[in-house]
Design a protein around this motif. Sequence first.
Motif, mmCIF file in Angstrom:
data_model
loop_
_atom_site.group_PDB
_atom_site.id
_atom_site.type_symbol
_atom_site.label_atom_id
_atom_site.label_comp_id
_atom_site.label_asym_id
_atom_site.label_seq_id
_atom_site.Cartn_x
_atom_site.Cartn_y
_atom_site.Cartn_z
ATOM 1 N N CYS A 6 0.971 -1.205 0.065
ATOM 2 C CA CYS A 6 0.022 -0.065 0.041
ATOM 3 C C CYS A 6 0.916 1.043 -0.086
ATOM 4 O O CYS A 6 1.597 1.410 0.853
ATOM 5 N N CYS A 9 0.176 3.915 2.872
ATOM 6 C CA CYS A 9 0.670 3.335 4.469
ATOM 7 C C CYS A 9 1.988 2.793 4.314
ATOM 8 O O CYS A 9 2.576 2.546 5.322
ATOM 9 N N CYS A 24 -5.153 -3.564 2.386
ATOM 10 C CA CYS A 24 -4.300 -3.012 3.350
ATOM 11 C C CYS A 24 -4.676 -3.092 4.786
ATOM 12 O O CYS A 24 -5.872 -2.738 5.080
ATOM 13 N N ARG A 26 -3.761 -1.553 7.364
ATOM 14 C CA ARG A 26 -3.871 -0.134 7.847
ATOM 15 C C ARG A 26 -5.228 0.665 7.583
ATOM 16 O O ARG A 26 -5.773 1.149 8.457
ATOM 17 N N CYS A 27 -5.257 0.690 6.215
ATOM 18 C CA CYS A 27 -6.032 1.718 5.690
ATOM 19 C C CYS A 27 -7.430 0.967 5.023
ATOM 20 O O CYS A 27 -8.536 1.572 4.680
#
Length: 112
Positions: A6, A9, A24, A26-27
Amino acid sequence: MVNWVCFDCRWAGRRSGSVTDVACPRCGESAVFLGTKIEVPPKSKPSDWDALRDWYYSTARAVERRRYAETVRRRHDLERKIRDLTALPDNEGRASLVKRLRSELETLQHDV
Ligand SMILES: [Zn+2]
């Protein structure tokens, strides 16, 4: 195992080659498939990540442009063939060929 990243991130993860879609962690956005040969920069080097992102998108765009140009060329080729064939007197073989070409043309139009 192949790499997915990603860019936003600067996240990278390895997945089995059969996986076709990775989010991803994270996001939650779709990660980008990088394959196995491209080295993923360390998180501490944002400029390397920027360069990788630029490279990735310029390559992806080039591939897309080339594919589009090929599709357009193929479509024009089919249109010309159909025009030539329908200008000739009818016969059964020709009619089924035209039908096949038309359905191929239809498929191409859906792709673009
Ligand atoms: Zn992300």
